[in-house]
Write a protein that holds these residues in place. Structure first.
Motif, PDB file in Angstrom:
ATOM      1  N   THR A  16     -25.244   7.717  35.258  1.00 29.08           N
ATOM      2  CA  THR A  16     -23.840   8.044  35.066  1.00 29.08           C
ATOM      3  C   THR A  16     -23.558   8.240  33.587  1.00 29.08           C
ATOM      4  O   THR A  16     -23.898   7.392  32.770  1.00 29.08           O
ATOM      5  N   ARG A  17     -22.918   9.351  33.257  1.00 27.74           N
ATOM      6  CA  ARG A  17     -22.588   9.629  31.858  1.00 27.74           C
ATOM      7  C   ARG A  17     -21.258   8.981  31.499  1.00 27.74           C
ATOM      8  O   ARG A  17     -20.309   9.067  32.252  1.00 27.74           O
ATOM      9  N   LEU A  18     -21.241   8.351  30.330  1.00 34.09           N
ATOM     10  CA  LEU A  18     -20.042   7.687  29.851  1.00 34.09           C
ATOM     11  C   LEU A  18     -19.603   8.298  28.534  1.00 34.09           C
ATOM     12  O   LEU A  18     -20.428   8.640  27.699  1.00 34.09           O
ATOM     13  N   ARG A  19     -18.300   8.382  28.355  1.00 30.74           N
ATOM     14  CA  ARG A  19     -17.749   8.870  27.101  1.00 30.74           C
ATOM     15  C   ARG A  19     -17.850   7.763  26.047  1.00 30.74           C
ATOM     16  O   ARG A  19     -17.554   6.611  26.314  1.00 30.74           O
ATOM     17  N   PHE A  20     -18.284   8.143  24.856  1.00 37.98           N
ATOM     18  CA  PHE A  20     -18.365   7.209  23.740  1.00 37.98           C
ATOM     19  C   PHE A  20     -16.940   6.926  23.281  1.00 37.98           C
ATOM     20  O   PHE A  20     -16.167   7.848  23.012  1.00 37.98           O
ATOM     21  N   LEU A  21     -16.557   5.667  23.214  1.00 32.99           N
ATOM     22  CA  LEU A  21     -15.187   5.294  22.903  1.00 32.99           C
ATOM     23  C   LEU A  21     -14.887   5.361  21.408  1.00 32.99           C
ATOM     24  O   LEU A  21     -15.734   5.012  20.581  1.00 32.99           O
TER      25      LEU A  21
END
Length: 116
Positions: A16-21
């Motif tokens: 799952t790809r996550l956005r860098f915060l």
């Protein structure tokens, strides 16, 4: 993670790809989670969260985060919040690497196709 269009980080489960915060988002999310841990009613579902974890990536739809532990050597882990609609795996927390550097090296290998 401070610029628009920053590539998403990769994290389990199922790649799952996550956005860098952004720093402000990470701080606000961590503070929200700490508030939930200390809430008199909600706190009982948040017992699996450690306030020493700092989120660096997050997928709001899946309620899955990539966190770095502020305790010890900065271990990297995947955390699924109690607000997730379904369980992605049997445990909400999964250790991914002993350091952020190790995690990023493994990510580069994975993206290059040399590691699964």
């Amino acid at each position: 993670g401070q610029r628009e269009g920053t590539p998403e980080l990769l994290v389990v489960p199922r790649n799952t790809r996550l956005r860098f915060l952004r720093l402000r988002e990470a701080r606000d999310l961590g503070m929200y989670w700490r508030d939930m841990v200390n809430h008199p009613v909600q706190g009982r579902w948040w017992t699996g969260y450690n306030p020493q974890w700092f989120p660096i990536g997050f997928a709001p739809k899946l309620q899955v985060a990539l966190c770095v532990s502020a305790h010890g050597g900065g271990r990297v882990l995947r955390y699924t919040t109690p607000e997730a609609q379904v369980s992605h795996i049997s445990v909400p927390t999964q250790h991914l690497a002993d350091s952020l550097e190790e995690y990023l090296l493994e990510l580069v290998d994975h993206l290059a196709g040399t590691r699964q």
